[in-house]
Write a protein that holds these residues in place. Structure first.
Motif, mmCIF file in Angstrom:
data_model
loop_
_atom_site.group_PDB
_atom_site.id
_atom_site.type_symbol
_atom_site.label_atom_id
_atom_site.label_comp_id
_atom_site.label_asym_id
_atom_site.label_seq_id
_atom_site.Cartn_x
_atom_site.Cartn_y
_atom_site.Cartn_z
ATOM 1 N N LEU A 344 51.804 19.436 29.524
ATOM 2 C CA LEU A 344 52.894 18.740 28.842
ATOM 3 C C LEU A 344 54.080 18.515 29.770
ATOM 4 O O LEU A 344 54.714 17.452 29.747
ATOM 5 N N LEU A 347 53.287 15.680 32.102
ATOM 6 C CA LEU A 347 53.387 14.409 31.382
ATOM 7 C C LEU A 347 54.848 13.993 31.215
ATOM 8 O O LEU A 347 55.217 12.832 31.446
ATOM 9 N N HIS A 351 57.024 10.747 33.009
ATOM 10 C CA HIS A 351 57.845 9.810 32.239
ATOM 11 C C HIS A 351 59.265 9.762 32.783
ATOM 12 O O HIS A 351 59.842 8.675 32.968
ATOM 13 N N LEU A 440 51.136 5.334 27.831
ATOM 14 C CA LEU A 440 50.202 5.869 26.850
ATOM 15 C C LEU A 440 48.790 6.033 27.412
ATOM 16 O O LEU A 440 47.996 6.794 26.855
ATOM 17 N N ASP A 442 48.314 7.599 30.118
ATOM 18 C CA ASP A 442 48.395 9.002 30.521
ATOM 19 C C ASP A 442 48.423 9.927 29.311
ATOM 20 O O ASP A 442 47.868 11.035 29.350
ATOM 21 N N VAL A 443 49.065 9.485 28.227
ATOM 22 C CA VAL A 443 49.125 10.312 27.015
ATOM 23 C C VAL A 443 47.729 10.485 26.426
ATOM 24 O O VAL A 443 47.340 11.584 26.017
ATOM 25 N N TYR A 444 46.958 9.391 26.370
ATOM 26 C CA TYR A 444 45.576 9.477 25.876
ATOM 27 C C TYR A 444 44.758 10.435 26.749
ATOM 28 O O TYR A 444 44.008 11.272 26.242
ATOM 29 N N LEU A 529 57.761 14.703 23.628
ATOM 30 C CA LEU A 529 56.896 14.538 22.456
ATOM 31 C C LEU A 529 57.681 13.994 21.266
ATOM 32 O O LEU A 529 57.194 13.131 20.520
ATOM 33 N N MET A 532 58.231 10.311 21.753
ATOM 34 C CA MET A 532 57.009 9.548 21.500
ATOM 35 C C MET A 532 56.747 9.410 19.997
ATOM 36 O O MET A 532 56.365 8.343 19.507
ATOM 37 N N LEU A 632 48.743 13.812 20.453
ATOM 38 C CA LEU A 632 48.629 12.929 21.616
ATOM 39 C C LEU A 632 47.719 11.742 21.322
ATOM 40 O O LEU A 632 47.989 10.608 21.742
ATOM 41 N N SER A 636 48.797 7.519 20.818
ATOM 42 C CA SER A 636 48.041 6.566 21.646
ATOM 43 C C SER A 636 47.409 5.482 20.783
ATOM 44 O O SER A 636 47.608 4.282 21.014
#
Length: 659
Positions: A344, A347, A351, A440, A442-444, A529, A532, A632, A636
């Motif tokens: 996390l 990630l 960003h 997203l 990267d989020v996926y 988070l 998002m 997550l 996405s």
């Protein structure tokens, strides 16, 4: 020197690329010991240690120098899958740990090669100092060659400039950096460990099973006389297995008496034979001191015994594996939260630095070890310090949206989406916000990373297999006349249908484990988070409003009524219409069903978003690994799949607040 690296047949690289790499490092070894380039040499496979990764192989390089055979070991293995348009990466241990990248298209021009390296350095500088990155360098390889050794201390940048100057001044030296007829990229990871290897070892229960399964000293050997009612809390398979062990010992005793060996073979050895046989080993045949006829008799008895009692043995194995899973979890569960926090944090840092990696996967992430505490365990760390290797697909996001560079159209299937395979104009036309698309991606991938860290399993393995088919879809007769946007829409619906279904199935299978692992996002990650989720909430609210506004067949009152309904109420409306329990005509009924299906899908996502916003606000009891994977994936799919892509049957993502 000009002969270095010549004579390598590029066709040999088809087989995992190992032949070409072995020849390359064999010639490098000759340089290191000062042997003649034409000196007699060979490569041999060495004995593989039991704890070696499945993808790694150990080799012995042998060179005849000054009348004596000199030798050394090296380790070689593939990193990740072979992906179209993506370099092949290999893990190499030769003096120290390296990664070698072979580009998909040969690079012959030195200037092109250097520009590729400099691009990765620019990305790494943008990530620094918050994110550590390992990028290709000339020094990673050239420092292993004696003629390039320099006594003076230089910064990495100064060393690279010096090497570039020297290689341009004497172009023949450039061959040292080629594998076959193409330049290759070399990265040094001497101080780091790959995240995937740590996680795989963390979840490897095979050793625990073989160590604890039916040891000669196991109390189970003595249970044959115990009343089963005294084992009321134990699984029946344990008592039944104890009974079988008594039968086994009596049978083995009879065979040994026949051959007059009952006094010379200890009980522990007799028990070890059964344990070895059930574990797939041939322990009896290896004992040369036994008469050959006795060996054959014991082996025949072991085969007959295991076949006769296969049901009981298999049931006992399941009991053992359940117990091993329990003890493994108690021993290792404290290590996983630190890994999840590290993912996390990585990630969130990407960003904040305005970067998207676009190929985030366990093999591209390393653990930065504290040089002062090299033996520190993962359980000691609240957040694992994770860095990145291989920035080939990365893209900076701080440019004007209209001038964002076209990144490499590729990705690792199990961690990628259809958006990895289409050019920027198509993505902008279908999804709108390019920066958010890349973020997203990267989020996926992070959803897959979290699942892998928590369970040791791949989350979207089956869904990932669809991506190569999507690449070929345009060549199919049924799709070749479609525009790129139409292909993207078709691919998106197929992909997210499968991804949603696979997520539901995998979450259900691993529910107990995932829900038992707490997640404590560091403050920066918590903020990421939360941001998002808020963006997802706003986006879904706008799309619900737009969907209802576009339904011209509804009255204003009907739109307002539907807007206020929750998912459960909309579900009931759908059931009524499907059962034809409504007064609407067939045409309007079908229009209503299409509208309500899309509205139900969006409302469920919106309710899930609010659910996770509330969970995230609960700092004490908050999130579990199960929540994090779902969260997550939610942000996405909510943006990267659109309800207009299919009239009915939207992705079967089961929200947390729906039974």
């Amino acid at each position: 020197m000009t002969e270095f690296n010549t004579g390598i047949d590029r066709k040999k690289q088809v087989s995992m690329g190992f032949d070409a790499l072995l020849v390359f490092f064999l010639k490098l070894y000759k340089l290191q010991i000062g042997a003649d380039p034409e000196a007699e040499s060979r490569v041999e496979r060495a004995v593989q240690p039991s704890d070696l990764s499945d993808s790694d192989r150990i080799y012995t390089l042998r060179v005849k120098h000054q009348g004596t055979w000199r030798s050394r070991r090296m380790t070689l293995g593939r990193l990740g899958a072979n992906i179209a348009n993506k370099s092949m990466c290999y893990r190499v241990i030769f003096d120290d740990l390296m990664v070698v990248k072979i580009p998909p298209q040969p690079i012959h021009a030195f200037n092109t090669y250097i520009e590729c390296i400099r691009r990765d350095w620019r990305i790494a500088r943008k990530a620094a100092p918050i994110i550590r990155c390992v990028v290709p360098s000339l020094a990673a390889l050239l420092k292993k060659i004696p003629r390039f050794h320099h006594s003076e201390v230089q910064s990495p940048e100064e060393a690279e400039k010096r090497y570039v100057f020297l290689l341009r001044k004497e172009p023949s030296l450039q061959n040292y950096l080629k594998i076959g007829d193409s330049f290759a990229f070399f990265m040094n990871l001497a101080r780091y460990a790959f995240l995937n290897e740590k996680i795989e070892k963390l979840h490897d229960r095979g050793g625990l099973f073989s160590e604890g399964f039916l040891k000669p000293s196991d109390p189970l050997w003595e249970t044959r006389g115990i009343d089963p009612y005294l084992m009321v809390d134990a699984d029946p398979a344990i008592f039944e297995m104890g009974q079988l062990l008594g039968e086994y010992e009596e049978g083995i005793d009879d065979i040994l008496v026949q051959y007059g060996c009952d006094e010379t073979v200890p009980v522990a050895r007799r028990r070890a034979w059964l344990r070895a046989h059930l574990s797939g080993e041939d322990r009896v045949a290896a004992e040369a001191a036994l008469p050959e006829s006795l060996t054959a008799g014991v082996q025949d008895y072991l085969v007959r015994f295991s076949k006769k009692h296969r049901g009981v043995i298999d049931a006992y194995r399941k009991v053992c594996r359940r117990e091993i899973d329990r003890t493994w979890f108690e021993r290792n569960k404290g290590k996983i939260p630190g890994i999840l926090s590290g993912i996390l944090t990585l990630l969130a840092n990407l960003h904040s630095q305005g970067l998207a990696v676009r190929d985030l996967k366990p093999e591209n992430i390393f653990i930065a070890v504290d040089p002062d505490r090299p033996d520190q365990g993962m359980q000691d760390l609240e957040t694992l310090d994770l860095g990145l290797i291989d920035l080939e697909t990365a893209i900076p996001l701080d440019a004007d949206p209209d001038t964002l560079e076209q990144p490499l159209a590729t990705g690792t299937p199990a961690y990628s989406t259809p958006s990895h395979l289409f050019p920027n104009p198509v993505l902008k036309d279908m999804l709108g916000d390019l920066k958010r698309v890349f973020l997203l991606q990267d989020v996926y991938a992070a959803a897959g990373l979290v699942f892998f860290a928590a369970t040791g399993k791949t989350l979207f393995e089956k869904t990932g297999r669809l991506l190569p088919e999507i690449v070929l879809a345009a060549q199919k007769s049924s799709l070749k006349d479609r525009t790129p946007s139409e292909l993207f829409r078709h691919a998106g619906w197929v992909f997210w249908q499968n991804a949603g279904g696979e997520l539901n199935r995998q979450r259900a299978e691993q529910e107990h484990l995932l829900k038992s692992i707490p997640v404590h996002p560091p403050e920066k990650a918590r903020g990421f988070l939360g941001d998002m989720l808020e963006k997802t909430r706003s986006e879904l609210t706008r799309r619900i409003t737009r969907l209802l506004s576009s339904a011209a067949f509804l009255t204003t009152a009907q739109r307002e009524q539907l807007s206020g309904l929750n998912g459960d109420a909309i579900e009931k409306q759908i059931r009524r219409l499907e059962n034809r329990d409504a007064l609407a005509g067939p045409k309007k009924q079908e229009q209503l069903l299409i509208l309500l299906d899309a509205l139900n899908y969006l409302k469920r996502l919106l309710e899930s978003t609010v659910h996770y916003q509330n969970k995230l606000a609960e700092k004490e009891n908050g999130l579990s690994a199960h929540d994090l994977v779902s969260l997550l994936f939610l942000v996405s799919i909510a943006f990267m799949y659109r309800e207009s892509w299919k009239e009915r049957n939207h992705p079967p993502f089961v929200p947390p607040c729906q039974p």
